[in-house]
Design a protein around this motif. Structure first.
Motif, PDB file in Angstrom:
ATOM      1  N   PHE A  51       0.893  -1.221  -0.007  1.00  7.52           N
ATOM      2  CA  PHE A  51       0.082  -0.251   0.017  1.00  7.52           C
ATOM      3  C   PHE A  51       0.905   1.148  -0.096  1.00  7.52           C
ATOM      4  O   PHE A  51       0.574   2.206  -0.731  1.00  7.52           O
ATOM      5  N   LEU A  52       1.972   1.191   0.961  1.00  8.91           N
ATOM      6  CA  LEU A  52       2.878   2.263   1.022  1.00  8.91           C
ATOM      7  C   LEU A  52       3.470   2.601  -0.500  1.00  8.91           C
ATOM      8  O   LEU A  52       3.796   3.880  -1.109  1.00  8.91           O
ATOM      9  N   HIS A  53       3.825   1.683  -1.257  1.00  9.43           N
ATOM     10  CA  HIS A  53       4.403   1.645  -2.577  1.00  9.43           C
ATOM     11  C   HIS A  53       3.489   2.398  -3.503  1.00  9.43           C
ATOM     12  O   HIS A  53       4.111   3.204  -4.119  1.00  9.43           O
ATOM     13  N   VAL A  54       2.420   1.986  -3.335  1.00  8.39           N
ATOM     14  CA  VAL A  54       1.216   2.694  -4.271  1.00  8.39           C
ATOM     15  C   VAL A  54       1.071   4.300  -3.850  1.00  8.39           C
ATOM     16  O   VAL A  54       1.224   5.144  -5.065  1.00  8.39           O
ATOM     17  N   LEU A  55       1.233   4.716  -2.599  1.00 12.31           N
ATOM     18  CA  LEU A  55       1.033   5.926  -2.070  1.00 12.31           C
ATOM     19  C   LEU A  55       2.417   6.506  -2.544  1.00 12.31           C
ATOM     20  O   LEU A  55       2.087   7.734  -3.156  1.00 12.31           O
ATOM     21  N   LEU A  56       3.628   6.017  -2.708  1.00 14.40           N
ATOM     22  CA  LEU A  56       4.687   6.786  -2.965  1.00 14.40           C
ATOM     23  C   LEU A  56       4.610   7.100  -4.519  1.00 14.40           C
ATOM     24  O   LEU A  56       5.030   8.058  -5.099  1.00 14.40           O
ATOM     25  N   VAL A  57       4.150   6.038  -5.262  1.00 13.37           N
ATOM     26  CA  VAL A  57       4.133   6.512  -6.684  1.00 13.37           C
ATOM     27  C   VAL A  57       2.992   7.525  -7.088  1.00 13.37           C
ATOM     28  O   VAL A  57       3.324   8.419  -7.618  1.00 13.37           O
ATOM     29  N   LEU A  58       2.078   7.598  -6.116  1.00 11.17           N
ATOM     30  CA  LEU A  58       1.176   8.824  -6.240  1.00 11.17           C
ATOM     31  C   LEU A  58       1.622  10.082  -5.740  1.00 11.17           C
ATOM     32  O   LEU A  58       1.240  10.833  -6.489  1.00 11.17           O
ATOM     33  N   PHE A  59       2.650  10.005  -5.056  1.00 12.62           N
ATOM     34  CA  PHE A  59       3.349  11.336  -4.619  1.00 12.62           C
ATOM     35  C   PHE A  59       4.612  11.711  -5.542  1.00 12.62           C
ATOM     36  O   PHE A  59       5.215  12.410  -5.293  1.00 12.62           O
ATOM     37  N   GLY A  60       4.674  10.802  -6.504  1.00 11.58           N
ATOM     38  CA  GLY A  60       5.765  11.274  -7.520  1.00 11.58           C
ATOM     39  C   GLY A  60       6.826  10.392  -7.735  1.00 11.58           C
ATOM     40  O   GLY A  60       7.917  10.273  -8.572  1.00 11.58           O
ATOM     41  N   ALA A  61       6.836   9.008  -6.842  1.00 17.12           N
ATOM     42  CA  ALA A  61       8.217   7.966  -7.094  1.00 17.12           C
ATOM     43  C   ALA A  61       7.739   7.505  -8.390  1.00 17.12           C
ATOM     44  O   ALA A  61       6.770   7.517  -9.253  1.00 17.12           O
ATOM     45  N   PRO A  62       8.715   6.953  -9.094  1.00 16.93           N
ATOM     46  CA  PRO A  62       8.824   6.303 -10.638  1.00 16.93           C
ATOM     47  C   PRO A  62       7.873   5.204 -10.612  1.00 16.93           C
ATOM     48  O   PRO A  62       7.700   4.344  -9.698  1.00 16.93           O
ATOM     49  N   PHE A  63       7.022   5.254 -11.616  1.00 16.40           N
ATOM     50  CA  PHE A  63       5.916   4.074 -11.604  1.00 16.40           C
ATOM     51  C   PHE A  63       6.492   3.024 -12.565  1.00 16.40           C
ATOM     52  O   PHE A  63       6.255   2.025 -11.814  1.00 16.40           O
ATOM     53  N   LEU A  64       7.221   3.037 -13.607  1.00 16.77           N
ATOM     54  CA  LEU A  64       7.588   1.708 -14.152  1.00 16.77           C
ATOM     55  C   LEU A  64       9.052   1.445 -14.059  1.00 16.77           C
ATOM     56  O   LEU A  64       9.512   0.227 -14.579  1.00 16.77           O
ATOM     57  N   THR A  65       9.849   2.325 -13.441  1.00 12.57           N
ATOM     58  CA  THR A  65      11.319   1.932 -13.256  1.00 12.57           C
ATOM     59  C   THR A  65      11.392   1.989 -11.886  1.00 12.57           C
ATOM     60  O   THR A  65      10.598   2.569 -10.982  1.00 12.57           O
ATOM     61  N   HIS A  66      12.744   1.700 -11.338  1.00  7.94           N
ATOM     62  CA  HIS A  66      13.020   1.579  -9.978  1.00  7.94           C
ATOM     63  C   HIS A  66      11.922   0.805  -9.045  1.00  7.94           C
ATOM     64  O   HIS A  66      11.983   1.484  -7.863  1.00  7.94           O
ATOM     65  N   LEU A  67      11.489  -0.035  -9.380  1.00  4.13           N
ATOM     66  CA  LEU A  67      10.398  -0.725  -8.685  1.00  4.13           C
ATOM     67  C   LEU A  67      11.011  -1.277  -7.448  1.00  4.13           C
ATOM     68  O   LEU A  67      10.467  -1.242  -6.409  1.00  4.13           O
TER      69      LEU A  67
END
Length: 250
Positions: free
Chosen positions: A129-145
């Motif tokens: 869940f936190l991973h998704v939250l970080l993506v929503l706040f600007g973390a790389p979506f398709l890279t650096h998973l």
């Protein structure tokens, strides 16, 4: 008669629902207080020691650090926080001559091993869940998973693990925690601090400084650890028992 009993049970349940969540007090034994004060310095010292390796190889360093961070958090929660379902910590008193100290089994307290295992499992699942939250706040979506997920695991270990240990899965408690309406204590203060620290940690990334430590997610992780330390300290002292509305009015 049955209707009266049913109404009484319903009233008790309603009273429990209306009862506000209470801040979690740390255990007052000398061992617990010693661990409480040593916990944050040990955690930050470990992060500082691993910082160069983190900059050089973020994925490997975050991965190999997880077990150590989990061990530090587990030691802190077991020694310092009452497990979910345990009675509130009482002030210690001297035993009378011939009186034996009551053990956990005698007092019917929760099983610490089961509580610790449950908190660990919930912490790992929450990292998704936190991973998704970080993506929503600007973390790389398709890279650096792997970078983002491991960063989420560290955030979950610091911010959520103590809450799962002390609060369990109480719906009332978690509604207030998610709504940021829970009373401040060391566990909730640590979560708020880690979240704010992660947000502030993103500030240096886009700056044109060309520094190696600006790569994802080094500064985020720095913010998480620093914010957790500050939030835990404030939540356990100055803001203990207060809620966000109370803090703003003060």
């Amino acid at each position: 008669m049955a209707q009266t009993t049913g109404n009484g049970a319903a009233a008790q349940e309603l009273a429990k629902t209306d009862t506000p969540t209470q801040a979690v007090r740390t255990i007052q034994s000398p061992e617990a207080q010693a661990m409480r004060h040593a916990h944050t310095p040990v955690l930050l010292a470990f992060f500082a020691i691993r910082f160069r390796a983190l900059v050089a190889d973020p994925v490997s360093t975050m991965q190999t650090s997880l077990l150590v961070v989990l061990a530090i958090q587990a030691a802190y929660t077991i020694l310092c926080l009452p497990a979910a379902g345990a009675p509130a910590p009482k002030t210690l008193r001297k035993l009378r001559p011939g009186e034996k100290k009551k053990t956990g089994a005698e007092t019917g307290g929760p099983n610490l091993a089961v509580t610790t295992l449950a908190a660990t499992v919930l912490t790992i699942f929450s990292a998704g869940f936190l991973h998704v939250l970080l993506v929503l706040f600007g973390a790389p979506f398709l890279t650096h998973l792997s970078h983002t997920f491991l960063c989420s695991l560290h955030l979950s270990l610091l911010g959520l693990y103590p809450l799962f240990y002390a609060r369990g899965v109480s719906g009332t408690d978690w509604v207030e925690i998610i709504g940021v309406r829970a009373p401040f204590d060391e566990a909730f203060g640590g979560l708020v601090g880690a979240g704010v620290g992660a947000w502030l940690g993103a500030v240096p990334i886009p700056l044109d400084w060309d520094r190696e430590w600006q790569k994802w997610p080094v500064t985020i992780l720095c913010g998480i650890y620093a914010g957790y330390a500050v939030g835990k300290a404030i939540g356990g002292t100055l803001a203990f028992g207060k809620r966000f509305g109370d803090v703003e009015e003060a």
